[in-house]
Motif scaffolding. Structure first.
Motif, PDB file in Angstrom:
ATOM      1  N   LEU A 197       8.877  11.465  34.937  1.00 19.29           N
ATOM      2  CA  LEU A 197       9.367  11.373  36.032  1.00 19.29           C
ATOM      3  C   LEU A 197       8.020  12.059  37.261  1.00 19.29           C
ATOM      4  O   LEU A 197       7.981  11.192  38.276  1.00 19.29           O
ATOM      5  CB  LEU A 197      10.491  12.251  36.544  1.00 19.29           C
ATOM      6  N   LEU A 198       7.496  12.955  37.123  1.00 22.04           N
ATOM      7  CA  LEU A 198       6.304  13.172  37.991  1.00 22.04           C
ATOM      8  C   LEU A 198       4.950  12.214  37.902  1.00 22.04           C
ATOM      9  O   LEU A 198       4.670  11.990  38.920  1.00 22.04           O
ATOM     10  CB  LEU A 198       5.734  14.606  37.474  1.00 22.04           C
ATOM     11  N   ALA A 199       4.833  11.650  36.800  1.00 23.93           N
ATOM     12  CA  ALA A 199       3.990  10.589  36.736  1.00 23.93           C
ATOM     13  C   ALA A 199       4.457   9.243  37.283  1.00 23.93           C
ATOM     14  O   ALA A 199       3.579   8.711  37.871  1.00 23.93           O
ATOM     15  CB  ALA A 199       3.716  10.188  34.988  1.00 23.93           C
ATOM     16  N   SER A 200       5.774   9.001  37.271  1.00 25.22           N
ATOM     17  CA  SER A 200       6.177   7.565  37.850  1.00 25.22           C
ATOM     18  C   SER A 200       6.254   7.862  39.521  1.00 25.22           C
ATOM     19  O   SER A 200       6.130   6.932  40.271  1.00 25.22           O
ATOM     20  CB  SER A 200       7.718   7.191  37.644  1.00 25.22           C
ATOM     21  N   ASN A 201       6.168   9.300  40.008  1.00 24.89           N
ATOM     22  CA  ASN A 201       6.196   9.311  41.376  1.00 24.89           C
ATOM     23  C   ASN A 201       4.958   9.808  41.999  1.00 24.89           C
ATOM     24  O   ASN A 201       4.750  10.054  43.257  1.00 24.89           O
ATOM     25  CB  ASN A 201       7.297  10.458  41.620  1.00 24.89           C
ATOM     26  N   SER A 202       4.030   9.726  41.041  1.00 28.04           N
ATOM     27  CA  SER A 202       2.773  10.188  41.556  1.00 28.04           C
ATOM     28  C   SER A 202       1.924   8.958  42.196  1.00 28.04           C
ATOM     29  O   SER A 202       2.496   7.763  42.400  1.00 28.04           O
ATOM     30  CB  SER A 202       1.549  10.441  40.246  1.00 28.04           C
ATOM     31  N   ILE A 203       0.780   9.232  42.931  1.00 28.68           N
ATOM     32  CA  ILE A 203       0.124   8.261  43.592  1.00 28.68           C
ATOM     33  C   ILE A 203      -0.589   7.152  42.855  1.00 28.68           C
ATOM     34  O   ILE A 203      -0.964   6.093  43.453  1.00 28.68           O
ATOM     35  CB  ILE A 203      -0.921   8.852  44.711  1.00 28.68           C
ATOM     36  N   PHE A 204      -0.665   7.372  41.441  1.00 29.45           N
ATOM     37  CA  PHE A 204      -1.047   6.399  40.658  1.00 29.45           C
ATOM     38  C   PHE A 204       0.246   5.736  40.261  1.00 29.45           C
ATOM     39  O   PHE A 204       1.135   6.139  39.943  1.00 29.45           O
ATOM     40  CB  PHE A 204      -1.721   7.073  39.340  1.00 29.45           C
ATOM     41  N   ASN A 205      -0.325   4.514  39.651  1.00 36.57           N
ATOM     42  CA  ASN A 205       0.825   3.451  39.221  1.00 36.57           C
ATOM     43  C   ASN A 205       0.942   3.429  37.956  1.00 36.57           C
ATOM     44  O   ASN A 205       0.032   3.160  37.205  1.00 36.57           O
ATOM     45  CB  ASN A 205       0.387   2.046  39.692  1.00 36.57           C
ATOM     46  N   THR A 206       2.141   3.885  37.261  1.00 37.02           N
ATOM     47  CA  THR A 206       2.540   3.833  36.002  1.00 37.02           C
ATOM     48  C   THR A 206       3.294   2.472  35.524  1.00 37.02           C
ATOM     49  O   THR A 206       3.460   1.998  34.340  1.00 37.02           O
ATOM     50  CB  THR A 206       3.201   4.970  35.538  1.00 37.02           C
ATOM     51  N   GLY A 207       3.611   1.819  36.966  1.00 38.79           N
ATOM     52  CA  GLY A 207       4.483   0.735  36.367  1.00 38.79           C
ATOM     53  C   GLY A 207       6.034   0.956  36.396  1.00 38.79           C
ATOM     54  O   GLY A 207       6.636  -0.258  35.987  1.00 38.79           O
ATOM     55  N   LEU A 208       6.245   2.073  36.297  1.00 39.69           N
ATOM     56  CA  LEU A 208       7.826   2.503  36.098  1.00 39.69           C
ATOM     57  C   LEU A 208       8.396   2.301  37.387  1.00 39.69           C
ATOM     58  O   LEU A 208       8.039   2.887  38.536  1.00 39.69           O
ATOM     59  CB  LEU A 208       7.955   3.672  35.403  1.00 39.69           C
ATOM     60  N   SER A 209       9.525   1.615  37.419  1.00 41.25           N
ATOM     61  CA  SER A 209      10.490   1.408  38.780  1.00 41.25           C
ATOM     62  C   SER A 209      11.880   2.101  38.643  1.00 41.25           C
ATOM     63  O   SER A 209      12.528   1.815  37.580  1.00 41.25           O
ATOM     64  CB  SER A 209      10.797   0.061  39.033  1.00 41.25           C
TER      65      SER A 209
END
Length: 718
Positions: A133-145
């Motif tokens: 969740l932290l990665a998906s909400n970061s400024i970097f794009n993980t591609g998870l929506s």
């Protein structure tokens, strides 16, 4: 090919263990309802299979692997991915990565937390999904929506508004009932009543105790909220299910043996859970993270650790042998708490041969006082209860004088006094109070002391190793002894004059009203007439089942079973049926043979032998029968058993009794046994069996049980 059914079973266990179960019905229900959200269903199943393959490659395919400990956190991750995120190109990629991280965290945490005996619960899932969740909400794009739903809103914020509940069931069912089912479904990140109803059915099939605790904790939480008004709009059904209800059920039926105290602990969990939910929700909101089931984990691990730190709690027992069923755990403890004394105590016998009378018992009125009160004095009496023959003026006139005194157990001689003169009748030697004495060390902190022995009669010296039944000396009249008798006590230190220690004697016969009664691990009372059991050697030899003992049984219809005796890593003996896979644990202590537990096929000959030879005392005919009690689930009436399950932590109205006796024959003997059920004072015969023993060997078994007549013959090899 044989590995495929085992793998499927492990997959199903990965689902059922979410509710601390290994019940196949519950596991299949959870698997099916997870597909009510197809994405979550496929993601969860895929994660389970993937994590099991990884764990197997890492050679972690042990018991934890088989019960689903290494895969249920991956299951939660898969279900959560389907509930939180939209399906896109990167969904599968990050799901695989998260699954690998969960397996890694699970193995590390389970290895570390197993040392203090603590569970990992859902901590690996929570930590890894927080990272996702932290990665998906970061400024970097993980591609998870991320998705948006009322359930996710509740998970993030805590209390929620239950307005707009689903369909027909929501409008027809009482509000509390709808909330209960929704709370159960929320554990799988769903929010519909049908899922909760199916889960409730699965839990009811798995355990009536667990089901009742879910209801009690649910009602307690709702009632507590009404009193405190903590959540004015109602408690979040996610927190109701995943935190409050699960926390109460886990600590009160899985980690502890169900009892009145455990149910009170379940109720205590509710206010504690409220505090943890509020505090952790506030804390995690700083990072925009949901608490998930963290309050449940913190509460159960903390309470469990507290119970372990504070030691033994007789009325709130921790679960030692885990059967993944509250009923099995409870019935197992109830059945074995009075049957496994061979594992609790060192086996100590009476220190003499034949029948002697307890002339002074514990806390006696003559000399057994205060810290020296847990001692026994023994004499020999005649039919008129006299201790001597006429005229009784010399020690030699007393029946017990100069009779052999034996070692009550194996040990090493610590102290010996052998020089004290025997008193004249009526006189006492208060200077050398204990007279001639032998002290034996049986274990660290366990010593036996035998006093008032005859002068120069002691046959051992300090440092000698003695076996149970070895001759130590002869009964005398030395020390504070106005007439010949044997003083016997257990103590924690090796010194003559040490304070006494209460400790049961293993097995002995007592005569009461022309009846001979077999007594197991008890302390004789004053004036009791007691003796060591007289052993029937051929019977004892027939049941001398040592590791490596192999036998083949042939049924009347021609089918066969092959058995072999093994010992497990704890040194416990068991019979393994190679034909059916059934296992029966037993103890043979030289005085009797008895089974402690059975697992496997209940139509196997091994199970019928378990029923027939549940307890066999190696004594001759004419003595008292062996009486015992089976575990309650052995009852044939499953409806009554379910009713019993609901109230078992508080009251048992069903008991399954066992009774066996010996019939001597010209060439051997028969063991005749009966099994009968008592329900509220009514007795119903269940099983009758006969085991034939000839020339010190088990020969045949005949049993009538549940309308069946079974006959089998032994073909034994060593």
């Amino acid at each position: 090919m044989k590995q495929i059914p085992a793998f499927i079973k492990t997959v199903i266990n990965s689902y059922s263990v979410l509710f601390f179960s290994q019940n196949r019905v519950l596991g299949i229900i959870l698997l099916l309802v997870s597909f009510f959200n197809p994405v979550s269903g496929f993601a969860g199943l895929g994660c389970v299979i993937f994590s099991l393959l990884i764990t197997k490659l890492l050679k972690q395919d042990n018991e934890d692997y088989r019960v689903g400990i290494y895969s249920f956190n991956s299951l939660l991750s898969g279900i959560a991915f389907g509930a939180f995120f939209q399906v896109n190109v990167m969904f599968v990629t990050w799901l695989v990565v998260a699954c690998c991280l969960v397996v890694l965290a699970t193995i590390i945490m389970s290895k570390r937390m197993s040392k203090p005996g603590l569970p990992i619960l859902s901590l690996p899932f929570i930590l890894v999904f927080w990272l996702v969740l932290l990665a998906s909400n970061s400024i970097f794009n993980t591609g998870l929506s991320q998705k948006s739903s009322s359930l996710l809103e509740e998970i993030y914020t805590g209390p929620g508004n239950l307005a707009g509940a689903e369909g027909y069931l929501a409008t027809t069912l009482p509000k509390l009932m709808s909330l209960f089912f929704r709370s159960l479904s929320a554990i799988l990140f769903q929010h519909n009543i049908i899922t909760g109803m199916l889960i409730a059915i699965g839990i009811l099939v798995h355990s009536r105790i667990a089901f009742s605790l879910l209801i009690i904790s649910f009602l307690t939480a709702c009632g507590f909220n009404n009193i405190t008004n903590t959540y004015p709009e109602g408690i979040s059904y996610y927190h109701l299910g995943a935190n409050l209800m699960m926390a109460s059920m886990a600590i009160s039926s899985f980690f502890t043996i169900p009892s009145l105290r455990s149910y009170l602990l379940a109720i205590l969990c509710i206010p504690l859970g409220f505090i943890l939910i509020n505090a952790l929700t506030t804390l995690m909101a700083l990072h925009a993270l949901p608490v998930f089931s963290l309050p449940f984990c913190v509460l159960n691990i903390s309470l469990l650790y507290f119970l372990k730190l504070t030691g033994h709690h007789p009325k709130l027992q921790l679960t030692i042998a885990q059967h993944y069923s509250p009923e099995k755990n409870l019935y197992h403890v109830l059945n074995l708490q009075n049957r496994l004394n061979d594992l609790k105590y060192m086996r100590l016998n009476l220190p003499f041969m034949g029948y002697w009378t307890v002339s002074q018992g514990y806390n006696g009125s003559i000399t057994h006082k205060g810290e020296w009160g847990q001692a026994l004095d023994f004499v020999i009496t005649d039919d008129e209860q006299k201790t001597f023959q006429h005229p009784g003026t010399l020690p030699e006139h007393f029946y017990c004088f100069n009779k052999p005194v034996l070692a009550c157990g194996d040990g090493i001689v610590e102290q010996v006094v052998n020089h004290v003169e025997d008193n004249d009748i009526g006189e006492e030697n208060l200077k050398e109070n204990w007279g001639n004495t032998v002290v034996i060390r049986h274990a660290e902190g366990l010593y036996s002391k035998l006093s008032h022995l005859k002068k120069n009669s002691v046959k051992v010296k300090p440092g000698d190793t003695v076996k149970q039944g070895d001759l130590l000396g002869f009964c005398g009249n030395s020390g504070r002894s106005p007439e010949p008798h044997l003083h016997f006590q257990l103590q924690a230190t090796p010194y003559i004059g040490s304070k006494t220690l209460p400790y049961p004697l293993a097995y002995y016969f007592t005569k009461k009203a022309d009846q001979t009664i077999f007594v197991s691990y008890n302390i004789p009372n004053e004036n009791e007439l007691i003796s060591n059991p007289e052993i029937n050697t051929p019977l004892k030899k027939a049941f001398d089942l040592q590791p490596g003992f192999v036998s083949k049984l042939v049924n009347g219809n021609g089918s066969t079973e092959e058995w072999e005796v093994f010992k497990d890593e704890l040194g416990q003996s068991y019979i393994y049926c190679k034909t059916t896979g059934a296992v029966a644990y037993f103890i043979n202590n030289g005085t009797m043979f008895y089974f402690t537990s059975f697992y496997g096929d209940k139509t196997s000959l091994l199970h019928y032998f378990y029923l027939a030879a549940y307890k066999v005392i190696f004594n001759d005919a004419g003595y008292s029968p062996a009486n015992d009690e089976f575990p309650v689930p052995l009852t044939h009436n499953k409806t009554l058993l379910w009713l019993q399950d609901f109230i078992a932590p508080f009251y048992r109205f069903i008991s399954i009794k066992y009774k066996s006796g010996i019939q001597l024959k010209k060439t051997g003997l028969n063991i005749v046994s009966k099994q009968y059920q008592e329900i509220a004072g009514r007795t119903l015969s269940l099983t009758e069996a006969t085991i034939f023993v000839d020339h010190s060997n088990l020969q045949a078994l005949i049993i009538n049980t549940n309308g069946q007549h079974i006959e089998a013959q032994w073909s034994t090899e060593n």
